[in-house]
Design a protein around this motif. Structure first.
Motif, short mmCIF file in Angstrom:
data_model
loop_
_atom_site.label_atom_id
_atom_site.label_comp_id
_atom_site.label_asym_id
_atom_site.label_seq_id
_atom_site.Cartn_x
_atom_site.Cartn_y
_atom_site.Cartn_z
N GLY A 76 0.79 -1.22 0.00
CA GLY A 76 0.00 0.00 0.00
C GLY A 76 0.82 1.26 0.00
O GLY A 76 0.26 2.37 0.02
N ALA A 77 2.15 1.17 -0.05
CA ALA A 77 3.00 2.35 0.04
C ALA A 77 3.15 3.08 -1.29
O ALA A 77 3.55 4.26 -1.30
N ARG A 78 2.87 2.40 -2.40
CA ARG A 78 3.05 3.00 -3.72
C ARG A 78 1.84 2.71 -4.60
O ARG A 78 1.24 1.64 -4.52
N VAL A 91 4.85 7.05 -10.38
CA VAL A 91 4.88 6.32 -9.11
C VAL A 91 4.49 7.30 -8.01
O VAL A 91 5.17 8.31 -7.80
N ILE A 92 3.41 7.00 -7.31
CA ILE A 92 2.91 7.87 -6.25
C ILE A 92 3.27 7.30 -4.89
O ILE A 92 3.02 6.11 -4.63
N GLN A 118 6.65 -10.25 -5.34
CA GLN A 118 7.94 -9.84 -5.88
C GLN A 118 7.91 -8.36 -6.22
O GLN A 118 6.85 -7.79 -6.46
N ALA A 119 9.07 -7.74 -6.25
CA ALA A 119 9.18 -6.31 -6.50
C ALA A 119 9.10 -6.02 -8.00
O ALA A 119 10.06 -5.57 -8.64
N SER A 135 11.01 -2.85 -12.16
CA SER A 135 11.46 -3.11 -10.79
C SER A 135 10.86 -2.04 -9.90
O SER A 135 11.07 -0.84 -10.12
N THR A 136 10.09 -2.46 -8.91
CA THR A 136 9.51 -1.48 -7.99
C THR A 136 10.50 -1.03 -6.92
O THR A 136 10.20 -0.13 -6.14
N ASN A 137 11.69 -1.65 -6.92
CA ASN A 137 12.77 -1.18 -6.04
C ASN A 137 13.53 -0.02 -6.66
O ASN A 137 13.85 0.96 -6.00
N THR A 138 13.81 -0.15 -7.97
CA THR A 138 14.63 0.87 -8.65
C THR A 138 13.81 1.80 -9.53
O THR A 138 14.35 2.78 -10.06
#
Length: 283
Positions: A76-78, A91-92, A118-119, A135-138
């Motif tokens: 729920g953070a993004r 990306v919010i 997975q990210a 990639s939701t990390n980078t």
């Protein structure tokens, strides 16, 4: 187009309120962890943030040109928003309701789905015939998967490592392996398949066929169509309840939402809503 979101009580199948949002609301996604819903407003270039406690808009987030779809990450953070005329994804940060990254993707991105464990996020590029893997990390594209003619919706089955992509131009659904990012099959669908929802518990995917006025049911274990259900007039958005017992389908030409019993594959209720409904999400 009424430029509102209809709130439905799923126990009574009635509209309990409508919420004014931006111009031409299209995609919608729920964020249960923050009691919020996000609505992409195509002609306003914004995302409306709705509190599900008060049923009011609590923030409006400027994004790219012609935002059409939105998806929320598993924590729920993004929230991820496809900007069709910008060829980007915004990306919010859902805690501050601000855009923290803008990711270039393919031509005319349509829909986006986030992997549950997975990210990764997956974006269909309508004019590129591809899916961009993010990639939701980078916040960067890490792979591009050719899927077929005019991909539209996308849904991820995490436990089976599969993603399902309706192909508007092919009357089919492309299935690819999310571990290897390779297409492993194509499933026939109806005329103009647009959106898809996955029920991982009961191993099913539901695909709306806009011009055929049907819903295709795919067995995700065998990757075969097991049923074709009449689904109103102009079915578009589709969502499945957590138990997998009900599917909710927006019918653009009926100005309604059809409720489908997934045990009997029949419409059990038709809920009148505002003009030309498109997206649907459950909280």
């Amino acid at each position: 187009m009424s430029n509102v979101v209809s709130v439905i009580d799923t126990s009574s199948n009635t509209v309990i309120t409508t919420i004014p949002v931006g111009s031409f609301p299209f995609g919608v996604a729920a964020n249960p962890s923050l009691a919020r819903v996000y609505v992409a407003n195509v002609f306003s270039d914004t995302v409306s943030v709705i509190s599900t406690n008060s049923n009011t808009v609590t923030a409006t987030v400027p994004v790219g040109d012609s935002p059409i779809a939105v998806a929320v990450g598993p924590t729920g953070a993004r929230a991820y928003v496809t900007n069709t005329d910008s060829d980007t994804v915004s990306v919010i940060d859902t805690s501050s309701n601000t855009v923290i990254a803008t990711i270039p993707v393919g031509d005319r991105p349509v829909c986006v789905a986030v992997h549950p464990t997975q990210a990764r996020a997956y974006v269909t590029n309508g004019d590129s015939a591809t899916v961009s893997v993010l990639s939701t990390n980078t916040n960067a594209v890490i792979a591009t998967v050719p899927v077929g003619n005019r991909p539209s919706g996308v849904a991820v089955d995490g436990p089976r490592a599969r993603a399902y992509v309706p192909l508007v131009g092919s009357e089919a659904v492309s299935v690819f392996n999310t571990d290897t990012n390779t297409v492993i099959g194509t499933v026939p669908a109806g005329d103009f398949p647009v959106f898809v929802a996955v029920d991982t518990t009961r191993a099913r995917a539901y695909v709306t066929n806009f011009d055929a006025d049907t819903l295709s049911v795919i067995d995700t274990d065998t990757t075969t169509v097991t049923a074709t259900i009449p689904a109103g007039d102009g079915p578009g958005g589709v969502a499945v309840d957590p138990a997998g017992r009900r599917a909710y389908v927006t019918d653009e030409n009926w100005d309604a939402v059809s409720v489908i019993d997934t045990d009997t594959n029949t419409i059990t209720a038709t809920i009148p809503v505002e003009d030309a409904p498109v997206g649907v999400a459950l909280k």
